[in-house]
Design a protein around this motif. Structure first.
Motif, mmCIF file in Angstrom:
data_model
loop_
_atom_site.group_PDB
_atom_site.id
_atom_site.type_symbol
_atom_site.label_atom_id
_atom_site.label_comp_id
_atom_site.label_asym_id
_atom_site.label_seq_id
_atom_site.Cartn_x
_atom_site.Cartn_y
_atom_site.Cartn_z
ATOM 1 N N ILE A 1 21.362 39.027 -18.920
ATOM 2 C CA ILE A 1 20.799 39.861 -18.070
ATOM 3 C C ILE A 1 19.782 38.734 -17.299
ATOM 4 N N VAL A 2 19.059 38.120 -17.975
ATOM 5 C CA VAL A 2 18.064 37.202 -17.738
ATOM 6 C C VAL A 2 18.776 35.933 -16.904
ATOM 7 N N GLU A 3 19.946 35.584 -17.159
ATOM 8 C CA GLU A 3 20.690 34.412 -16.542
ATOM 9 C C GLU A 3 21.037 34.757 -15.077
ATOM 10 N N TYR A 4 21.505 36.168 -15.292
ATOM 11 C CA TYR A 4 22.165 36.647 -13.746
ATOM 12 C C TYR A 4 21.113 37.228 -12.886
ATOM 13 N N ASN A 5 19.851 37.571 -13.443
ATOM 14 C CA ASN A 5 18.970 38.311 -12.623
ATOM 15 C C ASN A 5 18.349 37.112 -11.604
ATOM 16 N N PRO A 6 18.302 37.756 -10.379
ATOM 17 C CA PRO A 6 17.696 36.746 -9.273
ATOM 18 C C PRO A 6 16.303 36.400 -9.634
ATOM 19 N N GLN A 7 15.779 37.027 -10.339
ATOM 20 C CA GLN A 7 14.110 36.807 -10.871
ATOM 21 C C GLN A 7 14.175 35.710 -12.050
ATOM 22 N N LEU A 8 13.443 34.617 -11.842
ATOM 23 C CA LEU A 8 13.626 33.576 -12.738
ATOM 24 C C LEU A 8 12.301 33.515 -13.609
ATOM 25 N N PRO A 9 12.316 33.978 -14.925
ATOM 26 C CA PRO A 9 11.236 34.137 -15.726
ATOM 27 C C PRO A 9 10.889 32.823 -16.081
ATOM 28 N N TRP A 10 9.530 32.935 -16.773
ATOM 29 C CA TRP A 10 8.981 31.586 -17.300
ATOM 30 C C TRP A 10 7.555 32.241 -18.225
ATOM 31 N N ILE A 11 7.236 31.360 -18.940
ATOM 32 C CA ILE A 11 6.092 31.461 -20.004
ATOM 33 C C ILE A 11 5.215 30.398 -19.633
ATOM 34 N N ALA A 12 3.991 30.804 -19.596
ATOM 35 C CA ALA A 12 2.762 29.875 -19.607
ATOM 36 C C ALA A 12 1.592 29.914 -20.753
ATOM 37 N N ASP A 13 0.904 29.068 -20.838
ATOM 38 C CA ASP A 13 0.153 29.155 -22.083
ATOM 39 C C ASP A 13 -1.241 29.590 -21.235
ATOM 40 N N PRO A 14 -2.153 30.087 -22.347
ATOM 41 C CA PRO A 14 -3.388 30.584 -21.765
ATOM 42 C C PRO A 14 -4.185 30.019 -20.578
ATOM 43 N N ASP A 15 -3.947 28.611 -20.280
ATOM 44 C CA ASP A 15 -4.685 27.798 -19.440
ATOM 45 C C ASP A 15 -3.674 27.802 -18.171
ATOM 46 N N GLY A 16 -2.350 28.463 -17.974
ATOM 47 C CA GLY A 16 -1.506 28.732 -17.038
ATOM 48 C C GLY A 16 -0.554 27.476 -17.029
ATOM 49 N N ARG A 17 -0.427 26.658 -17.805
ATOM 50 C CA ARG A 17 0.527 25.618 -18.021
ATOM 51 C C ARG A 17 1.758 26.060 -18.527
ATOM 52 N N ILE A 18 3.177 25.776 -17.429
ATOM 53 C CA ILE A 18 4.304 26.203 -17.999
ATOM 54 C C ILE A 18 4.709 25.810 -19.190
ATOM 55 N N ILE A 19 5.272 26.513 -20.286
ATOM 56 C CA ILE A 19 5.760 25.925 -21.420
ATOM 57 C C ILE A 19 7.204 26.224 -21.542
ATOM 58 N N ASP A 20 7.715 27.174 -20.871
ATOM 59 C CA ASP A 20 9.189 27.417 -20.885
ATOM 60 C C ASP A 20 9.751 28.243 -19.632
ATOM 61 N N PHE A 21 10.920 27.942 -19.318
ATOM 62 C CA PHE A 21 11.646 28.579 -18.393
ATOM 63 C C PHE A 21 12.994 28.389 -18.509
ATOM 64 N N THR A 22 13.782 29.065 -17.763
ATOM 65 C CA THR A 22 15.307 29.063 -17.828
ATOM 66 C C THR A 22 15.952 27.704 -17.285
ATOM 67 N N ASP A 23 17.128 27.260 -17.617
ATOM 68 C CA ASP A 23 17.849 26.282 -16.971
ATOM 69 C C ASP A 23 18.053 26.565 -15.587
ATOM 70 N N ARG A 24 18.517 27.593 -15.271
ATOM 71 C CA ARG A 24 18.734 28.134 -13.910
ATOM 72 C C ARG A 24 17.515 27.686 -12.969
ATOM 73 N N TRP A 25 16.215 27.996 -13.405
ATOM 74 C CA TRP A 25 15.178 27.505 -12.526
ATOM 75 C C TRP A 25 15.200 26.164 -12.334
ATOM 76 N N LEU A 26 15.560 25.290 -13.423
ATOM 77 C CA LEU A 26 15.396 23.750 -13.280
ATOM 78 C C LEU A 26 16.569 23.599 -12.167
ATOM 79 N N GLU A 27 17.753 24.178 -12.498
ATOM 80 C CA GLU A 27 18.626 23.675 -11.342
ATOM 81 C C GLU A 27 18.303 23.861 -10.015
ATOM 82 N N ASN A 28 17.725 25.051 -9.772
ATOM 83 C CA ASN A 28 17.097 25.467 -8.363
ATOM 84 C C ASN A 28 16.270 24.544 -7.945
ATOM 85 N N SER A 29 15.271 23.974 -8.746
ATOM 86 C CA SER A 29 14.092 23.253 -8.232
ATOM 87 C C SER A 29 14.665 21.684 -8.401
#
Length: 704
Positions: free
Chosen positions: A128-156
């Motif tokens: 569901i996450v992989e095929y959803n057009p929304q690309l999820p990500w997780i950030a630490d309390p200071d707003g630094r990205i610590i995790d995201f999907t491979d698809r986000w990396l592919e798009n960027s």
């Protein structure tokens, strides 16, 4: 011991002893697993799936020797049910010192089934996450990205190491970095969720994205994670921008429309108040635009508007706002104006714009009329500034068009006076104080009284009789002018019916009709209905119009009204001839039977050779077109003699009589017929003295 075995069996755990003879299951265990309490080893192994038999056999061998081990197997019990088991074996010696083994089996069937369900659920969530057009990500309390999907990396197009932390900002459009980091900083400080639009680089092009994030807090309320997603909204944004552009621009000229112009003007005035700057506003109308539409079609009119819009853009700098307000009306906003002279110079540049159109062998040149107002001298709010620019435009058009007019306070006074005139006229109609006066029309060749012209008068609240010059603005107001016209027409026809009932011979009565009346769709039909109600014959009246009725909007309706009057054999006179526009073309195309020479020429017929030449030419023209010619404003005997010598047919003016109310007309007619001296036209009749002199009130054609 049986209770312990039963408890273990119910928990999915079984224990048996193994020796060279085989396996020995306690009764509770055997019953729980559907086994026999004892069976040879080879028979028990027959229930084990083939792929597990060898490791289980090795495990049992280990249990019968010194040592032990573990293994996992799938067991088919005597009822044919499959069970997943984990088996552990260990070696021990019994009381006799013989080597035996213990084997413990744990039923994993339910646990593995639950693990399978969890695994499938996780897989579903992953897909569901992989095929959803929304690309999820997780950030630490200071707003630094610590995790995201491979698809986000592919798009960027970034590597994971490059995108982590704040590295993803490298894909952000430079213009969006500042607002984006400011919004993120606000959320990190306040803990509020954020929702922003930003352009990110995707496959070597920037696309609009929507980024949202929400905080996750611990038991003490501290933010421990930010969970967010990024969604591609590029197509939606483009559609929104197109819809917004369409709502703010004119589709034909691509210029800003009225709504956007007003918004820009409001902002410009707010900035000017802060920075103490001046702002200029231009309102423009294209002269002869309606003629282009009528003669050459609406396609030509559209081309004129587009060409004119392009020329305006060339005249003004990029910081000026050039807009089309509607029809042929344009507006221009100029910021950071130095003085009124600068505005006048810009207006004069606009006046140099000429557009010439050709149709059916004739050319038509289009120019503009311009009204200009400036902030803060001429207004401090947008509505006031636009109103004053519109007043200046109205004055420019009234002065002959093709010119520029700056706003002056006197224009506001004129506007207020026009409003007061309209209100006075409306009150006069409502209170029934509109009065019909009549001025004689005389044959210069025979001295006969051939008819009258009906002229409007009105009585003010003090009972004083006023001229139409004091309410002339009302004749430009369609509703009020129409009410005045209906009142005058009914009065004139009622007077004519009363005179006829007394057996009076009065010739015909000329009735002035305003352009506002002729622009009413049912004017001619309504006039004819009123004539029928009073039994008035068509040749008993004459409708007087001026050339101004063909100017501006509604000229098509005017022409239809005139054609309907002509079909009903109602005579038509062209009043104030020689002072309007395109007079010869109107004479050629209209069913005019009478030509009236304006008083401005008649007054100088004996004193100025130029005026005499014009009058002579107009009389000759009228005769050549088989029209009757009437001279207006004759005030002296010398003028009447001169006009008679020139061959003018009829005349009217103070020399023959001032306008008089209807109750005086019977006596006037009797006096005229009884006095034969008027035939010579060398003196006035003693019984009808001239009560006006040169320079007094002159009745014009300002009537309904």
């Amino acid at each position: 011991m049986d209770d312990d075995q039963q408890f273990l069996a119910s928990a999915g755990v079984s224990r048996c002893s193994v020796d060279e003879e085989g396996l020995c299951w306690p009764d509770p265990v055997a019953r729980h697993f559907g086994l026999r309490d004892a069976q040879p080893l080879f028979r028990w192994l027959r229930g084990v799936r083939p792929i597990f038999r060898k490791p289980v056999f090795q495990l049992i061998r280990a249990a019968l020797s010194e040592g032990g081990g573990e293994a996992t197997l799938t067991l088919e019990d005597c009822d044919g049910a499959l069970k997943n088991m984990r088996v552990a074996a260990r070696t021990r010696r019994d009381a006799a010192g013989r080597l035996t083994g213990d084997m413990v089996m744990v039923d994993l069937t339910g646990e593995q089934a639950e693990i399978g369900r969890l695994r499938r659920s996780m897989e579903n969530l992953r897909l569901i996450v992989e095929y959803n057009p929304q690309l999820p990500w997780i950030a630490d309390p200071d707003g630094r990205i610590i995790d995201f999907t491979d698809r986000w990396l592919e798009n960027s197009g970034l590597e994971r190491e490059e995108a982590e932390g704040n590295g993803w900002l490298a894909t952000t459009h430079p213009d969006d970095i500042g607002p984006l980091t400011q919004r993120i900083g606000h959320s990190l400080t306040t803990g509020e969720p954020f929702d922003v639009r930003v352009r990110l680089m995707v496959n070597d092009q920037y696309r609009w994205m929507r980024a949202q994030a929400y905080p996750r807090r611990d038991e003490d309320g501290r933010i421990i994670r930010w969970y967010g997603y990024t969604e591609d909204i590029h197509e939606s944004v483009l559609i929104e921008e197109q819809i917004r552009w369409n709502a703010e621009h004119d589709s034909l000229t691509k210029l800003p429309n009225r709504a956007m112009f007003n918004a820009c003007l409001d902002k410009a005035l707010a900035d000017a108040m802060t920075d103490f700057k001046k702002v200029g506003v231009f309102l423009l109308d294209i002269d002869n635009f309606k003629d282009v539409n009528d003669l050459m079609g609406h396609h030509a009119g559209d081309e004129l508007l587009k060409s004119f819009a392009s020329r305006l853009r060339d005249v003004f700098a990029e910081d000026a706002v050039v807009a089309r307000l509607g029809g042929d009306e344009f507006a221009i906003l100029v910021k950071d104006v130095e003085n009124r002279a600068q505005l006048a110079a810009l207006a004069n540049r606009i006046l140099t714009i000429r557009e010439t159109f050709f149709s059916a062998g004739r050319s038509l040149e289009c120019r503009v009329s311009i009204g200009v107002a400036s902030f803060p001298e001429d207004g401090r709010v947008a509505t006031e500034l636009l109103r004053h620019a519109d007043l200046a435009l109205y004055r420019a058009k009234s002065l002959g068009r093709g010119r520029m007019q700056m706003f002056e306070p006197s224009l506001l006074e004129d506007m207020q006076e026009r409003v007061a005139m309209i209100n006075r006229a409306r009150t006069a109609v409502r209170d029934g104080t509109i009065i019909s006066y009549y001025q004689p029309k005389v044959s210069l060749q025979t001295g006969e009284l051939v008819g009258f012209e009906a002229l409007l008068r009105w009585r003010d609240s003090c009972g004083t009789i006023r001229s139409p010059a004091e309410i002339y603005a009302a004749f430009d107001d369609h509703d009020v002018a129409d009410m005045i016209g209906q009142t005058m027409t009914s009065q004139v026809f009622a007077d004519m019916a009363a005179w006829r009932a007394r057996g009076l011979t009065l010739g015909h009565v000329a009735i002035n009709v305003s352009s506002a009346e002729l622009r009413r769709e049912r004017f001619a039909g309504r006039l004819i209905e009123t004539m029928e109600r009073f039994s008035i014959e068509p040749d008993a009246i004459e409708i007087e119009i001026t050339e101004g009725v063909f100017l501006g909007a509604g000229s098509d309706t005017v022409r239809r009204s005139i054609d309907e009057l002509h079909r009903c054999h109602i005579p038509l006179a062209l009043d104030d001839f020689g002072t309007g526009f395109a007079s010869l073309s109107h004479l050629r195309s209209l069913p005019v039977s009478t030509l009236k020479i304006d008083r401005s020429f008649v007054s100088g017929v004996t004193a100025r050779e130029g005026d005499a030449a014009i009058v002579s030419a107009l009389i000759t023209l009228g005769r050549a077109l088989n029209m009757k010619v009437v001279a207006e404003g004759v005030e002296e005997a010398d003028q009447s003699i001169k006009l008679k010598e020139m061959g003018c047919d009829y005349a009217q003016g103070f020399y023959f009589g001032r306008p008089t109310p209807s109750e005086n007309i019977p006596a006037l007619i009797h006096s005229w017929h009884e006095n034969s001296a008027i035939v010579t036209l060398n003196r006035r009749p003693a019984s009808w003295p001239l009560r006006g002199t040169r320079g007094e009130e002159r009745p014009g054609s300002l009537t309904a």
